[in-house]
Structures are given as structure tokens and as C-alpha cells.
Design a protein around this motif. Structure first.
Motif, mmCIF file in Angstrom:
data_model
loop_
_atom_site.group_PDB
_atom_site.id
_atom_site.type_symbol
_atom_site.label_atom_id
_atom_site.label_comp_id
_atom_site.label_asym_id
_atom_site.label_seq_id
_atom_site.Cartn_x
_atom_site.Cartn_y
_atom_site.Cartn_z
ATOM 1 N N VAL A 163 22.723 -14.562 28.979
ATOM 2 C CA VAL A 163 21.290 -14.492 29.084
ATOM 3 C C VAL A 163 20.911 -13.072 28.765
ATOM 4 C CG1 VAL A 163 19.355 -14.748 30.419
ATOM 5 C CG2 VAL A 163 21.187 -16.383 30.627
ATOM 6 N N HIS A 164 21.452 -12.165 29.344
ATOM 7 C CA HIS A 164 21.082 -10.569 29.208
ATOM 8 C C HIS A 164 21.211 -10.230 27.915
ATOM 9 C CE1 HIS A 164 20.896 -6.454 30.856
ATOM 10 N NE2 HIS A 164 21.387 -6.345 29.634
ATOM 11 N N THR A 165 22.452 -10.646 27.313
ATOM 12 C CA THR A 165 22.642 -10.357 25.650
ATOM 13 C C THR A 165 21.513 -11.136 24.848
ATOM 14 O OG1 THR A 165 24.888 -10.182 26.203
ATOM 15 C CG2 THR A 165 24.430 -10.702 23.936
ATOM 16 N N ALA A 166 21.449 -12.244 25.097
ATOM 17 C CA ALA A 166 20.132 -13.102 24.260
ATOM 18 C C ALA A 166 18.997 -12.355 24.347
ATOM 19 C CB ALA A 166 20.285 -14.610 24.683
ATOM 20 N N LEU A 167 18.486 -11.992 25.668
ATOM 21 C CA LEU A 167 17.117 -11.339 25.644
ATOM 22 C C LEU A 167 17.114 -10.003 25.161
ATOM 23 C CD1 LEU A 167 16.140 -12.562 29.162
ATOM 24 C CD2 LEU A 167 15.830 -13.754 26.943
ATOM 25 N N GLU A 168 18.225 -9.123 25.167
ATOM 26 C CA GLU A 168 18.199 -7.982 24.408
ATOM 27 C C GLU A 168 17.981 -8.169 22.731
ATOM 28 O OE1 GLU A 168 22.050 -6.238 25.778
ATOM 29 O OE2 GLU A 168 20.989 -4.720 26.706
ATOM 30 N N ASP A 169 18.759 -9.237 22.692
ATOM 31 C CA ASP A 169 18.654 -9.614 21.127
ATOM 32 C C ASP A 169 17.149 -10.012 20.765
ATOM 33 O OD1 ASP A 169 19.126 -9.960 18.289
ATOM 34 O OD2 ASP A 169 20.328 -11.788 18.810
ATOM 35 N N LEU A 170 16.553 -10.785 21.819
ATOM 36 C CA LEU A 170 15.091 -11.151 21.437
ATOM 37 C C LEU A 170 14.004 -10.277 21.429
ATOM 38 C CD1 LEU A 170 13.346 -13.874 21.140
ATOM 39 C CD2 LEU A 170 13.201 -13.709 23.636
ATOM 40 N N SER A 171 14.440 -9.364 22.290
ATOM 41 C CA SER A 171 13.405 -8.045 22.232
ATOM 42 C C SER A 171 13.247 -7.393 20.977
ATOM 43 C CB SER A 171 13.590 -7.241 23.754
ATOM 44 O OG SER A 171 14.943 -6.408 23.394
ATOM 45 N N ARG A 172 14.389 -7.296 20.515
ATOM 46 C CA ARG A 172 14.422 -6.643 19.048
ATOM 47 C C ARG A 172 13.837 -7.521 18.055
ATOM 48 N NH1 ARG A 172 17.089 -7.667 14.784
ATOM 49 N NH2 ARG A 172 18.576 -9.432 15.911
ATOM 50 N N ILE A 173 13.982 -8.857 17.990
ATOM 51 C CA ILE A 173 13.338 -9.706 17.045
ATOM 52 C C ILE A 173 11.893 -9.657 17.212
ATOM 53 C CG2 ILE A 173 13.009 -12.006 16.651
ATOM 54 C CD1 ILE A 173 16.129 -12.511 17.236
ATOM 55 N N LEU A 174 11.296 -9.507 18.508
ATOM 56 C CA LEU A 174 9.823 -9.586 18.697
ATOM 57 C C LEU A 174 9.495 -8.030 18.512
ATOM 58 C CD1 LEU A 174 9.920 -12.022 21.751
ATOM 59 C CD2 LEU A 174 9.482 -12.699 19.352
ATOM 60 N N GLY A 175 10.082 -7.082 18.452
ATOM 61 C CA GLY A 175 9.625 -5.789 18.256
ATOM 62 C C GLY A 175 8.971 -5.358 19.459
#
Length: 445
Positions: free
Chosen positions: A426-438
Motif C-alpha cells: 500500500v505504501h509503495t502504491a501511494l508513493e507512486d500515486l502521489s507522483r502520478i497526481l503531481g
């Protein structure tokens, strides 16, 4: 002034699960501890967002919250490494571990109450994060909700994001699920309707006997003050305590409104006639006439309304002046509801189209289309001032589908919540998501 309504849908998180934590939510309780499919849940939600954006409706998203909530677990005495905390909680307090892993932030109708700039005294759009203090698994959500809202609506010249109300029973606040804005058009001054289940400081007031009334009158009044709303254009209506006891835990399970249309069940309010009269008089003050579409118990029982989530739907304004009703697939599978809806569309009233989606993963956990979205009416300038990375586009849709396919499991059993690997995923996914969303500082990891 011209304004457009955006719906901010909750993006389902990687730990979507069925813990059955919400007493009073019949669907949630009915599926307790069954296996979930986080990947399918997220893809179902994204498909809905994509389809509505393609139709030209304002569509954006609110990101999921970090799970598990280690702050909750550590605050009640679980210590050691993250893996130690999970192991101890799974062994000693599995229900609390489930609370820490709750999937409920996906239902962003509970994230906050929103008052557009046309309604507020200072001409800004106001948000108050809901404290959700009736349930342990939701009582910590407001911290990240406010953080996310401030990240998206960061321009203080246009937006004001308020912290949650005090976390006491007197100020139980469930957000936009108990709030409806009725108006002539989105850019003009409106009537804001707050629906409450009980009054904290009036022992003689009626209240449900079986299930809790989560929204108080006092909380609704406090939000209205924070948002600088006009007393003449603010209406407080009590929910029928009997329908709360039938599983109607929020007003958006028994009524939905948009523009000048209020689509409601005849058992929705404690005083139906008085409530409608108050609304009509308030709306006359903003130059609008209430179009109340009443669903009789003889046509659709409360049980059928709850089972199908007929009223936990979205009313979307179309360019032709009519409205589309966004419903879950379950409405078409319920004979009484399906028959009613066919007649409704054929009647020539304001609702002339049905748009249905398969949201079964969300529905099994107790939330339909209306639960999944937070409505925000924005002027063109305000829409330009908010963070653009969360606005649904075809490109963002495909990026997020790839992100889900990369990070999400397609089966999650209750026992998996004790697995330290899930927390890391989950942590890894959300780190990636925060980058995607800017939104690089979205989470306080």
C-alpha cells in the motif's frame, strides 16, 4: 456567475476489504469478513469516472488514504516495528486492526461538507472535513481528508478548508452525505439543506432506537457558521428516525438533490410536509421553484430502497435542461425499483435518463454512486485555481488503470490484514500515486 459542478470520486485504495465495521449499514454488515477484490473495486470506480468525464460532466478524484493507520494502532499501545504492531494487533485486537485497515475513505461524500462561493459570506468555496466520530474506523479520516483537500484546493484566495469539528457526540458530523444544495443554477445563491438525525441538547427530541443517528443538529449548525451561510438560505431538516432504524444511516440513502430537484422517499423526513414547505419558501428567496419528486412506499419500500441504493444515486445536470440519474446495477436487478424507474423516465419529469454502473465491490461494502463522490460547484476561475492533476482525463484514466494493475491484489482475505507485506504494498502504491497526481507531499508517511 457561471459555475459548473465537479464530482470528486474516491479512488479505491489497494487494501479495499470487507470488515463489516459500520453498525447501522446493512450492506456492510451483510458482507462482513468475506473476501474482497481491490483491483476490481478500483477498476469499477475508474470506469465510472471515465464514462462520466467522457459525457462532459465535471469529474475529478480524491486519492485514497494510507493504510493501515499505524497512528491509531500505536496510540492504543501497540509498539515495536510495523510488523510487530500488526502481529500484536492481529493477535490481541483483530477488530481494531480491521479498523486501521478500513476502506471507508473511498466514500468521499463523507470527506467534508462543501459550500460554494455563491453561498458564503466571503465569496470563497468552503470545506469542513467531517469528524466521523460515530465510528472508530472513520474517526481518524479527517486528518488526511483535510490534508488532501488543502493540497487540491490550495489557493486561499478562492478556497477555505476548515478542520473537523470537535470530536464529541454533540458535534457528530458525517459530511456531505447529510447535505444537499438546491438552486436555480450552480453559479447563483442556493439553499443549503442540512439533514440531521438527532439533537444533542434536546432530550425531548425524537431519535432512532436501534441504530445510531450519526449527524447532529449542532454539527450542521456549526458547519453553516464556519462557511458563513445566510440564515435565510439555510434549512435544517430532521431525518425520520424510523428509517434510520431500517438501515438508512445517512440522508443520501433516502434522498438526493441537484439544481431545483429533490428526489426523495416519502419516509425520508420526520415531518415531510413541513420540510417541503420550508424548502419551498427558502427557494423562493433565491428565485427557484422546488421540483420535489416523491417516491411512495407503495411503489418502493424502504427495504427495497436500501437494498438497491436507489437514492444513493447521482443527479447530474445535462445540457438539455434535464437530469441523468446515475444508479448502481442493483437498481435494475430489483423488480420494484426497476419498474419505478421505467415509469419515472417515461413521466416527462426532470429526470429523463438512467446511467447505470457495476459498482458491486463498493455496494457490498455499503456505498453506492452517491457515497463515492463529493460534489463541488466551481466557477471557471476556481476550477482553474484547483490542482489539475486530479481532474479525470482519458490519459489519466489509462495511467491509473496501469497503476492499479501494477500494485493491487485481486483477492484480499481478512487474514491478509496481518501480513506486513500488504502494508508495504500500500505504501509503495501511494508513493507512486502521489507522483502520478503531481502531489508530492500528499501523505505524511
Amino acid at each position: 456567475m457561471r459555475a459548473r459542478e465537479f464530482n470528486f470520486d474516491g479512488l479505491v485504495g489497494p487494501s479495499h476489504n470487507y470488515a463489516g465495521l459500520s453498525f447501522g449499514n446493512v450492506a456492510s454488515f451483510s458482507n462482513v469478513k468475506s473476501a474482497s477484490n481491490p483491483k476490481l473495486a478500483a477498476l469499477q470506480g475508474l470506469a465510472k469516472m471515465r464514462a462520466l468525464a467522457a459525457r462532459g460532466f465535471g469529474q475529478a478524484l480524491l486519492p485514497p488514504q494510507d493504510r493501515p493507520n499505524f497512528r491509531l494502532l500505536r496510540s492504543i499501545g501497540f509498539t515495536g516495528s510495523d510488523a510487530d504492531v500488526l502481529a500484536k494487533a492481529a493477535r490481541e485486537a483483530p477488530v481494531i486492526l480491521a479498523c486501521a485497515y478500513s476502506a471507508s475513505p473511498m466514500w468521499t461524500a463523507n470527506a467534508a461538507t462543501v459550500s460554494p462561493s455563491a453561498d458564503s459570506a466571503d465569496g470563497r468555496t468552503h470545506f469542513t472535513a467531517a469528524n466521523l466520530n460515530n465510528k472508530l474506523h472513520r474517526a481518524f479520516e479527517h486528518e488526511q481528508s483535510a490534508r488532501s483537500l488543502r493540497a487540491i484546493f490550495h489557493d486561499i484566495d478562492h478556497f477555505a478548508v476548515h478542520e473537523a469539528l470537535p470530536g464529541t457526540p454533540a458535534f457528530g458530523d458525517e459530511g456531505a452525505a447529510n447535505h444537499t444544495r438546491l438552486c436555480k443554477d450552480h453559479g447563483s445563491a442556493a439553499v443549503e439543506m442540512f439533514v440531521y438525525g438527532r439533537t444533542e441538547f434536546d432530550a425531548s427530541a425524537s431519535a432512532p432506537r436501534k441504530y445510531p443517528a450519526r449527524q447532529t443538529l449542532e454539527a450542521s449548525q456549526a458547519v453553516a457558521r464556519l462557511h458563513g451561510l445566510s440564515a435565510e438560505r439555510t434549512v435544517y431538516i430532521q431525518q425520520n428516525p424510523d428509517v434510520i432504524d431500517q438501515g438508512v444511516f445517512h440522508n443520501d440513502v433516502i434522498a438526493v438533490g441537484n439544481g431545483n430537484v429533490l428526489f426523495y422517499h416519502d419516509q425520508a423526513f420526520a415531518d415531510e410536509a413541513g420540510s417541503l414547505d420550508t424548502l419551498r419558501r427558502a427557494m423562493a428567496g433565491v428565485g427557484a421553484e422546488l421540483n420535489a419528486i416523491r417516491v411512495d412506499t407503495g411503489a418502493v419500500s424502504v427495504a427495497d430502497a436500501v437494498a438497491s441504493y436507489l437514492f444513493n444515486s447521482q443527479l447530474l445536470s445535462k445540457d438539455n435542461g434535464k437530469m441523468a440519474l446515475v444508479i448502481p446495477q442493483e437498481c435494475e436487478e430489483n423488480a420494484a425499483v426497476a419498474a419505478y424507474l421505467q415509469g419515472l423516465v417515461a413521466s416527462g419529469n426532470a429526470i429523463d435518463e438512467l446511467i447505470h454502473f457495476d459498482l458491486r465491490q463498493s455496494m457490498r461494502n455499503g456505498g453506492g454512486p452517491a457515497c463515492l463522490r463529493l460534489r463541488v460547484a466551481l466557477t471557471d476561475a476556481e476550477a482553474a485555481a484547483m490542482h489539475q492533476g486530479v481532474v479525470m482525463t482519458e490519459a489519466l484514466y489509462h495511467t491509473l488503470v496501469a497503476w492499479v494493475e501494477k500494485h493491487y491484489r485481486d483477492r484480499l482475505d481478512p487474514s491478509d490484514l496481518a501480513d506486513p507485506a500488504l502494508a508495504i504494498e500500500v505504501h509503495t502504491a501511494l508513493e507512486d500515486l502521489s507522483r502520478i497526481l503531481g502531489l508530492p507531499n500528499l501523505y505524511d508517511f
